[in-house]
Design a protein around this motif. Structure first.
Motif, short mmCIF file in Angstrom:
data_model
loop_
_atom_site.label_atom_id
_atom_site.label_comp_id
_atom_site.label_asym_id
_atom_site.label_seq_id
_atom_site.Cartn_x
_atom_site.Cartn_y
_atom_site.Cartn_z
N VAL A 1 18.05 9.71 -14.48
CA VAL A 1 18.87 9.45 -15.67
C VAL A 1 20.27 10.04 -15.55
N ARG A 2 20.45 11.04 -14.70
CA ARG A 2 21.78 11.64 -14.57
C ARG A 2 21.95 12.25 -13.19
N MET A 3 23.13 12.02 -12.60
CA MET A 3 23.48 12.60 -11.31
C MET A 3 24.70 13.50 -11.50
N GLY A 4 24.52 14.80 -11.31
CA GLY A 4 25.64 15.72 -11.36
C GLY A 4 26.14 16.01 -9.96
N ARG A 5 27.07 16.94 -9.86
CA ARG A 5 27.61 17.29 -8.54
C ARG A 5 26.55 17.99 -7.69
N SER A 6 25.72 18.79 -8.32
CA SER A 6 24.69 19.51 -7.57
C SER A 6 23.33 19.47 -8.26
N ASP A 7 23.21 18.68 -9.30
CA ASP A 7 21.94 18.61 -10.02
C ASP A 7 21.59 17.16 -10.32
N VAL A 8 20.29 16.93 -10.49
CA VAL A 8 19.78 15.59 -10.78
C VAL A 8 18.74 15.72 -11.88
N GLN A 9 18.88 14.90 -12.92
CA GLN A 9 17.91 14.90 -14.01
C GLN A 9 17.15 13.57 -14.00
N MET B 1 8.86 3.92 -2.01
CA MET B 1 9.54 4.67 -3.06
C MET B 1 9.67 6.14 -2.62
N PRO B 2 10.88 6.73 -2.71
CA PRO B 2 11.05 8.13 -2.29
C PRO B 2 10.16 9.07 -3.09
N ARG B 3 9.60 10.08 -2.38
CA ARG B 3 8.69 11.03 -3.00
C ARG B 3 9.29 12.43 -2.90
N PHE B 4 9.12 13.21 -3.99
CA PHE B 4 9.70 14.55 -4.03
C PHE B 4 8.71 15.53 -4.65
N HIS B 5 8.66 16.71 -4.06
CA HIS B 5 7.85 17.79 -4.60
C HIS B 5 8.58 18.41 -5.78
N CYS B 6 7.87 18.50 -6.92
CA CYS B 6 8.47 19.06 -8.13
C CYS B 6 7.44 20.00 -8.75
N PRO B 7 7.42 21.28 -8.35
CA PRO B 7 6.38 22.22 -8.79
C PRO B 7 6.60 22.71 -10.21
N LEU B 8 6.62 21.77 -11.15
CA LEU B 8 6.80 22.07 -12.57
C LEU B 8 5.74 21.33 -13.37
N PRO B 9 5.34 21.82 -14.53
CA PRO B 9 4.41 21.06 -15.38
C PRO B 9 5.07 19.76 -15.84
N LEU B 10 4.49 18.64 -15.49
CA LEU B 10 5.08 17.34 -15.79
C LEU B 10 4.24 16.62 -16.84
N SER B 11 4.92 15.82 -17.65
CA SER B 11 4.23 14.99 -18.65
C SER B 11 5.11 13.80 -18.98
N ALA B 12 4.50 12.72 -19.42
CA ALA B 12 5.23 11.48 -19.71
C ALA B 12 6.27 11.72 -20.79
N GLY B 13 7.49 11.19 -20.55
CA GLY B 13 8.58 11.30 -21.50
C GLY B 13 9.43 12.55 -21.34
N LEU B 14 9.04 13.44 -20.45
CA LEU B 14 9.76 14.69 -20.26
C LEU B 14 11.00 14.47 -19.40
N ASP B 15 12.14 15.07 -19.81
CA ASP B 15 13.34 15.08 -18.99
C ASP B 15 13.34 16.36 -18.17
N VAL B 16 13.51 16.21 -16.86
CA VAL B 16 13.37 17.34 -15.94
C VAL B 16 14.57 17.41 -15.00
N ASP B 17 15.10 18.62 -14.81
CA ASP B 17 16.08 18.84 -13.74
C ASP B 17 15.31 19.12 -12.46
N LEU B 18 15.55 18.32 -11.44
CA LEU B 18 14.83 18.49 -10.18
C LEU B 18 15.17 19.83 -9.54
N PRO B 19 14.21 20.43 -8.81
CA PRO B 19 14.54 21.63 -8.02
C PRO B 19 15.68 21.33 -7.06
N ALA B 20 16.37 22.40 -6.65
CA ALA B 20 17.59 22.23 -5.85
C ALA B 20 17.36 21.42 -4.60
N GLY B 21 16.26 21.68 -3.88
CA GLY B 21 16.00 20.95 -2.64
C GLY B 21 15.79 19.47 -2.87
#
Length: 247
Positions: free
Chosen positions: A56-64, A1-21
């Motif tokens: 849940v969503r793929m934009g042109r330059s963002d991913v949620q 499964m792909p792994r990504f660094h997301c230096p944000l406070p995370l919690s179950a059920g939260l919708d998050v926009d991934l960092p640009a990288g």
């Protein structure tokens, strides 16, 4: 499964926009809504573990993504190891940061040693530090670590010693070719050296530390140690020490 660094406070059920990288990486992999990925916050002193998440969503330059389940997975070594490494030339320092991260180093301080070919100051130094930190992040994504080693600002040995008083209970070792050294396993296996005792390794650049630098280190509690009868390259020696310290 792909792994990504997301230096944000995370919690179950939260919708998050991934960092640009991370978002660019998701798009390069051509992942789609509904695909599952793994996120980790990465802080050394943070909650640790990793999170399963669903795109849940793929934009042109963002991913949620929607954060799902927390997994209390830890892949850290028992012994914290801090590396003070003389800055090496060209891409060798990148390689050292990458491999040290894979081996579980806790922090890396690039050392402006007298024999370092690469001299970093000001904006150039800041860019190099950010680059090496990104190398460490990528290595964590690849190897499964959930805590990213900190890459500190490049300093001279004298500056580091002035800012870092002797840490109670920590070992200090300088990799040395001088006479009177002891094998590193002997230092690590001493009666008062437990398996979780932190250790600081000091290693020079190409050509090694100067006699003055090594004498300064010894005067501040760094024990001279050897890795054997062969002379290892500047980017190889600290990795061999890491292996012995974390075995």
């Amino acid at each position: 499964m792909p792994r990504f660094h997301c230096p944000l406070p995370l919690s179950a059920g939260l919708d998050v926009d991934l960092p640009a990288g991370a978002a660019r990486h998701v798009q390069v992999l051509r992942l789609q809504p509904g695909d599952t990925i793994t996120l980790f916050e990465g802080a050394q002193d943070g909650p640790g573990g990793e999170w399963q998440a669903t795109i849940v969503r793929m934009g042109r330059s963002d991913v949620q993504v929607r954060v799902d389940q927390h997994l209390p997975t830890e892949r850290e070594n028992l012994r914290p190891v801090h590396l003070l490494a003389g800055i090496t030339a060209n891409e060798r320092m990148d390689w050292l940061v990458e491999k040290a991260t894979e081996l579980g180093v806790t922090s890396i301080t690039p050392l402006l040693a007298e024999r370092s070919v690469l001299k970093l100051k000001g904006e150039r130094g800041d860019k190099k530090r950010a680059h090496w930190q990104a190398v460490a992040v990528a290595a964590c994504e690849q190897c499964g670590r959930n805590r990213v080693p900190v890459v500190h600002e490049a300093v001279t040995l004298a500056q580091w010693l002035q800012a870092q008083p002797q840490v109670h209970g920590a070992l200090r070792a300088v990799l040395s070719l001088a006479d009177g050294t002891q094998p590193l396993p002997s230092l690590l296996g001493a009666a008062d050296a437990g398996p979780t005792q932190p250790v600081y390794f000091l290693s020079g650049p190409e050509g090694g530390l100067t006699a003055a630098e090594e004498a300064l280190a010894r005067s501040h509690g760094f024990a001279p140690v050897t890795l054997g009868s062969r002379v290892l390259r500047a980017e190889t020696a600290p990795l061999a020490a890491l292996v012995l310290a974390t075995a």
